[in-house]
Design a protein around this motif. Structure first.
Motif, PDB file in Angstrom:
ATOM      1  N   GLN A 122      50.645  37.251  49.105  1.00  0.00           N
ATOM      2  CA  GLN A 122      49.240  37.459  48.594  1.00  0.00           C
ATOM      3  C   GLN A 122      48.941  38.885  49.088  1.00  0.00           C
ATOM      4  OE1 GLN A 122      44.672  35.919  49.328  1.00  0.00           O
ATOM      5  NE2 GLN A 122      46.279  34.356  48.800  1.00  0.00           N
TER       6      GLN A 122
ATOM      7  N   SER B   4      45.470  44.806  40.971  1.00  0.00           N
ATOM      8  CA  SER B   4      44.861  44.890  39.781  1.00  0.00           C
ATOM      9  C   SER B   4      44.918  46.333  38.962  1.00  0.00           C
ATOM     10  CB  SER B   4      43.254  44.646  40.152  1.00  0.00           C
ATOM     11  OG  SER B   4      42.828  46.114  40.720  1.00  0.00           O
TER      12      SER B   4
ATOM     13  N   PRO C  52      48.353  37.594  43.191  1.00  0.00           N
ATOM     14  CA  PRO C  52      47.425  38.833  43.349  1.00  0.00           C
ATOM     15  C   PRO C  52      45.989  38.549  43.762  1.00  0.00           C
ATOM     16  CG  PRO C  52      48.918  38.957  41.170  1.00  0.00           C
ATOM     17  CD  PRO C  52      48.873  37.692  42.073  1.00  0.00           C
ATOM     18  N   TYR C  53      45.327  39.067  44.434  1.00  0.00           N
ATOM     19  CA  TYR C  53      43.863  38.839  44.967  1.00  0.00           C
ATOM     20  C   TYR C  53      43.127  39.896  44.437  1.00  0.00           C
ATOM     21  CZ  TYR C  53      43.757  41.437  49.335  1.00  0.00           C
ATOM     22  OH  TYR C  53      43.719  42.728  50.225  1.00  0.00           O
TER      23      TYR C  53
ATOM     24  N   PRO D   8      41.854  40.524  41.532  1.00  0.00           N
ATOM     25  CA  PRO D   8      42.408  40.985  40.333  1.00  0.00           C
ATOM     26  C   PRO D   8      41.331  41.610  39.318  1.00  0.00           C
ATOM     27  CG  PRO D   8      42.424  38.722  40.056  1.00  0.00           C
ATOM     28  CD  PRO D   8      42.126  38.924  41.443  1.00  0.00           C
TER      29      PRO D   8
ATOM     30  N   LEU E 115      42.118  40.640  33.423  1.00  0.00           N
ATOM     31  CA  LEU E 115      43.081  39.598  34.166  1.00  0.00           C
ATOM     32  C   LEU E 115      44.292  39.453  32.990  1.00  0.00           C
ATOM     33  CD1 LEU E 115      40.868  36.663  35.178  1.00  0.00           C
ATOM     34  CD2 LEU E 115      42.671  37.784  36.474  1.00  0.00           C
TER      35      LEU E 115
ATOM     36  N   VAL F 135      47.133  41.649  34.205  1.00  0.00           N
ATOM     37  CA  VAL F 135      47.793  41.312  35.205  1.00  0.00           C
ATOM     38  C   VAL F 135      48.711  39.958  34.772  1.00  0.00           C
ATOM     39  CG1 VAL F 135      47.957  39.868  37.439  1.00  0.00           C
ATOM     40  CG2 VAL F 135      46.170  41.699  36.932  1.00  0.00           C
TER      41      VAL F 135
ATOM     42  N   PRO G  32      47.410  34.956  39.635  1.00  0.00           N
ATOM     43  CA  PRO G  32      46.220  35.773  40.061  1.00  0.00           C
ATOM     44  C   PRO G  32      45.287  34.962  40.639  1.00  0.00           C
ATOM     45  CG  PRO G  32      46.472  35.966  37.731  1.00  0.00           C
ATOM     46  CD  PRO G  32      47.681  35.321  38.340  1.00  0.00           C
TER      47      PRO G  32
END
Length: 328
Positions: free
Chosen positions: A174, A178, A201-202, A204, A263, A266, A275
């Motif tokens: 993780q 973004s 992905p955090y 995002p 989003l 991503v 995400p």
């Protein structure tokens, strides 16, 4: 919702998960009732991947998610994390990667979540003071003891990830990713694919900045992280806001919301990533879920790639005091 595999665990989870951090702190006052409604709505609409951590709200977030889990019979996967230790002052924190602390933290998280085993247990931050072999070794013992089903790491380099996987398979990495945080494209994402590690992905949506509706400083509640985020205000904020105009333009062309474009980018760039946009409100939740319906063309992805070339994004991802354990 479409499903994506989580590492080599054999588990499939929704292609968009839900970050629960903001339900407890960092983004203004909390509202447990609305947060619980949002959690239920997410599950109702097919979200099966929920992300929390022991430090979010100093345990409050895990307890909230734990109450939610008691009310659902769905096959949901919950990830939580250890390593960031909070002090009496909310601003005081340290990182503890010691094997003894890992076991202690796991027991506390199991109790707050009300589960017999944690689905995915991340090392939230890694400093190197404790060798990664020992950190992952302690996490592997939790797997062998039946207290954890899979392990993950957060914000580590490819070299650290490779070394970790020599001790035990890491199911997920993780890291912030973004339009305006693209460092993992250098090698972490490729390394994840090589090793069978799912990239998660955090942030995002760039902590809300990429939605094109960032509030003014005076509108933010005390304690809102964005008050000290280097990218949000002043000259950096003005420069970054110009980049977001391209997202807003494309959203207008596609008749959707800027957040959905961010989003969708991503999802298009990393078709095997999961995400986890965070929200505590049902309105934004549904907007995020519907982003899965927005399929960008290769040309649209390329336009956004150029618009958000990393050299054009101004400001560090975190204040200097919070950079410990980032890209470690």
């Amino acid at each position: 919702m479409k499903q994506r595999p989580l590492g080599r665990t054999g588990r499939l989870v929704s292609e968009i998960g839900l970050g629960c951090m903001g339900m407890s702190e960092f983004y203004g006052v909390r509202d447990d009732h609305e947060s619980m409604e949002t959690l239920h709505a997410a599950a109702d609409y097919g979200v099966t991947f929920f992300d929390t951590a022991d430090m979010y709200g100093a345990g409050h977030n895990e307890e909230l998610v734990g109450r939610f889990l008691k009310e659902r019979a769905d096959d949901l996967l919950v990830a939580t994390k250890f390593a960031i230790v909070r002090g009496a002052n909310p601003a005081d924190r340290r990182i503890d990667n010691s094997p003894a602390y890992i076991k202690q933290a796991c027991e506390a998280s199991l109790k707050r979540l009300g589960v017999e085993a944690i689905d995915l247990y991340y090392c939230h931050r890694f400093t190197g003071e404790t060798p990664i072999d020992d950190v992952v070794g302690a996490m592997a013992e939790l797997v062998w003891d039946g207290k954890v089903k899979a392990i993950g790491l957060s914000e580590v380099t490819s070299a650290t990830l490779r070394r970790a996987c020599e001790t035990h398979h890491v199911a997920a990495l993780q890291t912030e990713y973004s339009l305006w945080a693209r460092d993992p494209e250098s090698d972490q994402i490729a390394t994840c694919r090589e090793l069978g590690v799912t990239f998660v992905p955090y942030s995002p949506l760039g902590r809300g900045f990429l939605t094109g509706s960032v509030p003014q400083r005076g509108d933010l509640a005390a304690g809102d992280f964005r008050l000290i985020d280097p990218r949000f205000y002043g000259e950096a904020g003005e420069a970054n806001a110009e980049l977001v105009e391209r997202v807003k333009d494309l959203a207008a062309e596609r008749e959707c919301e800027p957040a959905q474009i961010a989003l969708a980018w991503v999802l298009a760039k990393q078709p095997d990533a999961i995400p986890i946009p965070g929200t505590k409100r049902r309105t934004w939740l549904m907007q995020n879920i519907d982003a899965a319906k927005v399929e960008l063309t290769p040309d649209e992805v390329a336009v956004l790639d150029v618009a958000f070339d990393p050299s054009k994004v101004i400001g560090a991802r975190y204040p200097q005091a919070s950079m410990t354990g980032i890209n470690a």
